[in-house]
Scaffold this active site. Sequence first.
Site, PDB file in Angstrom:
ATOM      1  N   GLY A  68     -43.443 -57.024   1.584  1.00 43.47           N
ATOM      2  CA  GLY A  68     -44.289 -55.974   2.594  1.00 43.47           C
ATOM      3  C   GLY A  68     -45.385 -56.011   3.441  1.00 43.47           C
TER       4      GLY A  68
ATOM      5  N   GLY B 100     -48.535 -55.117   6.255  1.00 43.27           N
ATOM      6  CA  GLY B 100     -50.041 -54.024   6.256  1.00 43.27           C
ATOM      7  C   GLY B 100     -50.837 -54.331   8.000  1.00 43.27           C
TER       8      GLY B 100
ATOM      9  CG  ASP C  11     -60.610 -52.605   4.922  1.00 45.05           C
ATOM     10  OD1 ASP C  11     -60.672 -50.986   4.858  1.00 45.05           O
ATOM     11  OD2 ASP C  11     -59.049 -52.651   4.961  1.00 45.05           O
TER      12      ASP C  11
END
Length: 438
Positions: free
Chosen positions: A156, A158, A273
Amino acid sequence: MNVELRVSTGPHEGQTFHFDRHAAFSVGRATDAQCSMPEDPFLSRHHFLVEVNPPLCLVRDLGSTNGIRVNGVRVECTRLQDGDTIAAGNSAFQVVIESSGVLPIVCRGCATPAPADLTISAMPGEVVEWYCRACADRRRRYPQPPKGYWIERYIGGGGMGEVFLARREADNLPVALKVMIPVVAAGDRIRAYFLREMNVMRNLRHRNIVAFFEAIEDEGQFQLLMEFIDGKGARDWVDALPGPPPIQAIASIGKQLLLALDHAHQRGFVHRDIKPSNVLVMGGVRRPLVKLSDFGLAKNFRDEAGFNGMTIEGDFGGSMGFLSPDHIRGFRDVKGAADIYSAGATLYYLLSGRYPFLDFDPKNADAINKTLEHPAVPLRVHRRDVPDALDRIIRRALEKNPSDRWPTAKDMADALSPFATDPLMKSSNAPGPSSECS
């Protein structure tokens, strides 16, 4: 390269603010604004925010009452150029952008010239790397694996790169390979700084932190080799449950997250984060196991090295609702208290499916202002089964002033501990009736 904001009219006329690196700068009547102007009655408490990453410069209205104007035109968010004037309340700021010593940059892949605002200062003879969007996307999606590894499949992507499942040829060990390419030009010193700082992360070892193995640069592309975790981001894990997540499960996730943060804070690391997508969860609701990911990337890939351009257009969009007020006011200087706030916001969201503030939408212009000024809505408004004590624990983490939050992540983890124990597991471990005769 340098950027200056010069107050041309208003109570602070003649004052100059100088920036030579990535920084955020807020203006308003509030005492915690970087430029505090309580004398200007037409300014809101937090009126507007300027973010600088020389030579880039952006201004964003923070949901103020009277708005801001750039060169006479009312705006919500816009890029600033040399000579622009920002007007707010009775005050005005002139923007001065100095770009001496800038070298022209072309894409290493296709030789396309870089936009005028994608340039860097570099020492004579320093190698500068930059890829245009098309070339960068192609290199992210079809990377060459590091020597001794082969790529099995794409996992994936991001905000900071694409992730692949790779295996080490020597022993078939599965690893996560994260591929990142700076979107601004990077010189030798910046690339060396990033590699040095990321490799320091090897020393961060905890059962609830994704292990970091190595950082490699290959022609402007950064490849990070990390522990492969076969789990889901906390939000996806919660969404897969048949109903609301059990309080015990989320408290357990929170306790593990905070113990991971405490381990890092004790060693001088701040994550910066924390949000559901960076909290990986494995297992079921009875005994979830947490692994905290992307440690160091927020600091080293974005804030310090400036690889990812402007926070307003990137981080704030993806992380707003979980970022602390401290992060917004000065993201380069945040301490462990900012992680504690973000952990509290993450637990609030996982329990309720909502952000901590009333009618909060991370895409709205007032999102930053609500983060800075609005109190958190009690969790029990959304979930009546949340105990008052747990509600208070999480809302203490969400205090605006860092000194009003939990002193350490360990303190908050200890407070969560009574709620993190599975009552069925606890009862099954209790001693049975004695077989001795009285």
